[in-house]
Design a protein around this motif. Structure first.
Motif, short mmCIF file in Angstrom:
data_model
loop_
_atom_site.label_atom_id
_atom_site.label_comp_id
_atom_site.label_asym_id
_atom_site.label_seq_id
_atom_site.Cartn_x
_atom_site.Cartn_y
_atom_site.Cartn_z
N HIS A 1 0.67 -1.30 -0.01
CA HIS A 1 0.06 0.06 0.12
C HIS A 1 0.86 1.23 0.08
CE1 HIS A 1 -3.72 -2.35 0.57
NE2 HIS A 1 -2.97 -3.05 1.25
N CYS B 1 0.62 4.45 -0.29
CA CYS B 1 -0.33 5.58 -0.32
C CYS B 1 0.23 6.78 -0.80
CB CYS B 1 -0.72 6.09 1.11
SG CYS B 1 -1.38 4.66 2.19
N GLN C 1 -7.44 3.37 4.21
CA GLN C 1 -6.49 4.36 4.89
C GLN C 1 -7.54 5.23 5.80
OE1 GLN C 1 -6.06 7.97 2.59
NE2 GLN C 1 -3.96 7.34 2.28
N ALA C 2 -8.72 5.22 5.51
CA ALA C 2 -9.56 6.04 6.21
C ALA C 2 -9.84 5.60 7.54
CB ALA C 2 -10.87 6.58 5.60
N ALA D 1 -7.78 3.36 8.92
CA ALA D 1 -6.57 3.56 9.96
C ALA D 1 -6.50 4.67 10.45
CB ALA D 1 -5.30 3.39 8.92
N TYR D 2 -6.98 5.92 9.75
CA TYR D 2 -6.96 7.32 10.23
C TYR D 2 -7.64 7.29 11.53
CZ TYR D 2 -4.50 9.33 5.98
OH TYR D 2 -3.56 9.28 5.15
N GLY E 1 -6.66 5.65 14.44
CA GLY E 1 -5.47 6.44 15.02
C GLY E 1 -4.07 5.54 14.77
N ILE E 2 -3.98 5.11 13.71
CA ILE E 2 -2.94 3.89 13.43
C ILE E 2 -1.63 4.77 12.85
CG2 ILE E 2 -1.83 2.00 12.15
CD1 ILE E 2 -4.66 0.79 12.41
N CYS E 3 -0.56 4.92 13.52
CA CYS E 3 0.61 5.38 12.75
C CYS E 3 1.45 4.64 12.07
CB CYS E 3 1.63 6.12 13.97
SG CYS E 3 0.58 7.72 14.62
N ALA E 4 1.44 3.27 12.46
CA ALA E 4 2.11 2.34 11.72
C ALA E 4 1.92 0.82 11.99
CB ALA E 4 3.68 2.55 12.01
N PRO E 5 1.62 0.07 11.17
CA PRO E 5 1.16 -1.37 11.52
C PRO E 5 2.18 -2.09 12.56
CG PRO E 5 1.69 -1.21 9.25
CD PRO E 5 1.80 0.09 9.72
N TYR F 1 2.57 -5.16 12.67
CA TYR F 1 3.30 -6.62 12.14
C TYR F 1 4.20 -6.23 10.87
CZ TYR F 1 -1.22 -8.10 14.43
OH TYR F 1 -1.95 -8.15 15.42
N PRO G 1 3.82 9.03 10.41
CA PRO G 1 3.80 9.00 8.81
C PRO G 1 3.58 10.08 8.02
CG PRO G 1 1.59 8.69 10.30
CD PRO G 1 2.74 8.87 11.24
N ILE H 1 -2.48 12.72 11.19
CA ILE H 1 -2.08 11.40 10.71
C ILE H 1 -2.41 11.28 9.22
CG2 ILE H 1 -2.37 9.00 11.26
CD1 ILE H 1 -3.14 9.21 14.12
#
Ligand code: SF4
Ligand code: FES
Lengths: 233, 181
Positions: free
Chosen positions: A97, A99, A111-112, A114-115, A118-122, A124, B149, B178
């Protein structure tokens, strides 16, 4: 619509009618349940599990679970949102992905989500899978690097367009989206088909319309996904 | 009281994240009041001069030198930040991760449409760091404490993060900050 069913989501009364799913009743009541594969007007696929809620303590998919009188649904809880974050993380590491140059960025539901969560980085490790891109069609392309196997294109093409251009092949980690010809150009897919506009991510893209909306004005630039539903309250 | 030190580096990145840091505009004067820059392209200090409170890493690891620098940052910084999409997921450089290295070299030095290489040399000097088989996100190599990010993260994102850390608070980014693009 002869009978009303009343149940609770996170302790608040929600009303619906027989035959509705929890997702439909929640949407109508202005309660947002995070989802990815579900799209109004398509047959629920129940595959992404982002909409997982608890019904009287049991995990269920809100997009397929019918409402029932008196049940207690948990939705916006720390535990469920953590599980949703895990699922989104997995989607990100199991695909490629990028982006920063994706036409869908800013309008992408993955993506939305994840936003919103509040995900800054996965959390895994990235898999960097080897995926193919088919740009043979004059008006569309399919980039499997971005496909999250939601099944929307399969369903829209079969049920609404009555063409069955898309189908899944393979199982488990090898599962991928395929077309019913050697290439997309060999199918009877048209850019006006419903299936051309349902992809939640940038896997099925209409050519020559990318980046039309400027940054700052795209769907999820300033308002989290689901805000439209929550605004109904 | 001595000011806390901040170090920055660009590994397999494009320096866009550093440009974004400069994009905090006049807040940079405030930043200079709050911190001293240690090893960083901003002041051109090449080696760590002491322990740093914060290390900001742009770019992932595409060669052995990137790995050494990143390990050096981990050793010398209390808090290490993956800054930008390349540091977090490899970014554009990671697009080569499914192409065999030989094919990448052939395209870059021999077959590419704009290549001028009359002696048909593939650069192989001992001074050149060896290229890794894949481009690795920073947290695949060392522990990273925070991820910011964006391609690049906006100046506001970087500012918010630095101010939070320098006042001993965890980084909590609001919705608008973000972004993955
Ligand atoms: S191509 Fe898009 S719509 Fe089709 S399964 Fe993949 S993500 Fe879903
Ligand atoms: S939205 Fe219900 S399982 Fe995907």
């Amino acid at each position: 619509m002869d009978k009303t069913i009343t149940f609770k989501i996170d302790g608040v009364d929600v009303k619906g009618f027989p035959g509705q799913t929890i997702m439909e009743a929640a949407d109508a009541a202005g309660v947002y349940i995070p989802r990815l594969c579900y799209l109004k007007d398509l047959t629920p696929h129940g595959s992404c599990r982002v909409c997982t809620i608890k019904v009287d303590g049991r995990a269920q998919a809100a997009c397929t679970q019918p409402i029932a009188e008196g049940v207690e649904v948990e939705n916006n809880t720390a535990e469920l949102n953590e599980k949703r974050r895990d699922i989104i993380d997995m989607f990100f590491v199991e695909g490629n992905h990028f982006c920063m140059f994706c036409e869908k960025s800013g309008n992408c539901e993955l993506q939305a989500m994840a936003y919103r969560l509040g995900i800054c980085a996965p959390k895994y490790p990235f898999q960097f899978p080897d995926c193919s891109l088919d740009a043979t069609h004059p008006d569309l392309f399919i980039d499997r690097n971005r496909c999250i196997l939601c099944g929307r294109c399969v369903n829209a093409s079969k049920v609404i367009d009555e063409k069955s251009v898309f189908e899944f092949v393979g199982r488990g980690a090898a599962k991928k989206i395929a077309v019913n010809a050697d290439t997309l150009a060999g199918t009877n897919m048209a850019v006006s088909d419903k299936a051309a506009g349902v992809c939640p991510v940038g896997a099925i893209i209409k050519k020559r319309v990318g980046f039309e909306v400027p940054v700052g004005k795209r769907l999820y630039d300033t308002e989290p996904i689901g805000s439209d539903i929550e605004a109904k309250q | 009281m001595e000011k806390p030190k901040v170090a920055t580096t660009s590994l397999a990145g494009c320096f866009g994240c550093h440009m974004s840091l400069l994009d905090i505009d006049d807040r940079i004067l405030k930043l200079i009041e709050l911190v001293d820059f240690d090893k960083s392209p901003i002041d051109d200090i090449k080696n760590f001069t002491g322990r740093c409170a914060v290390g900001i890493v742009e770019g992932g690891c595409c060669n052995e030198e990137n790995v050494h620098v990143l390990q050096d940052f981990r050793k010398n910084c209390d808090i290490l930040i993956s800054c930008g999409d390349c540091a977090i997921d490899g970014g554009i450089p990671a697009m080569r991760n499914n192409i065999p290295l030989k094919e990448c070299f052939d395209e870059a030095y021999h077959d590419g449409p704009t290549v001028y290489n009359p002696n048909n040399i593939t650069p192989n000097d001992k001074e050149l760091p060896l290229i890794l088989n894949k481009v690795y996100p920073c947290h695949h190599v060392v522990k990273m404490d925070y991820h910011l990010p964006g391609c690049p993260p906006s100046a506001d994102t970087l500012w918010e993060a630095l101010v939070a850390l320098l006042s001993n608070k965890p980084i909590e980014l609001p919705y608008e900050l973000i972004k993955y693009d």
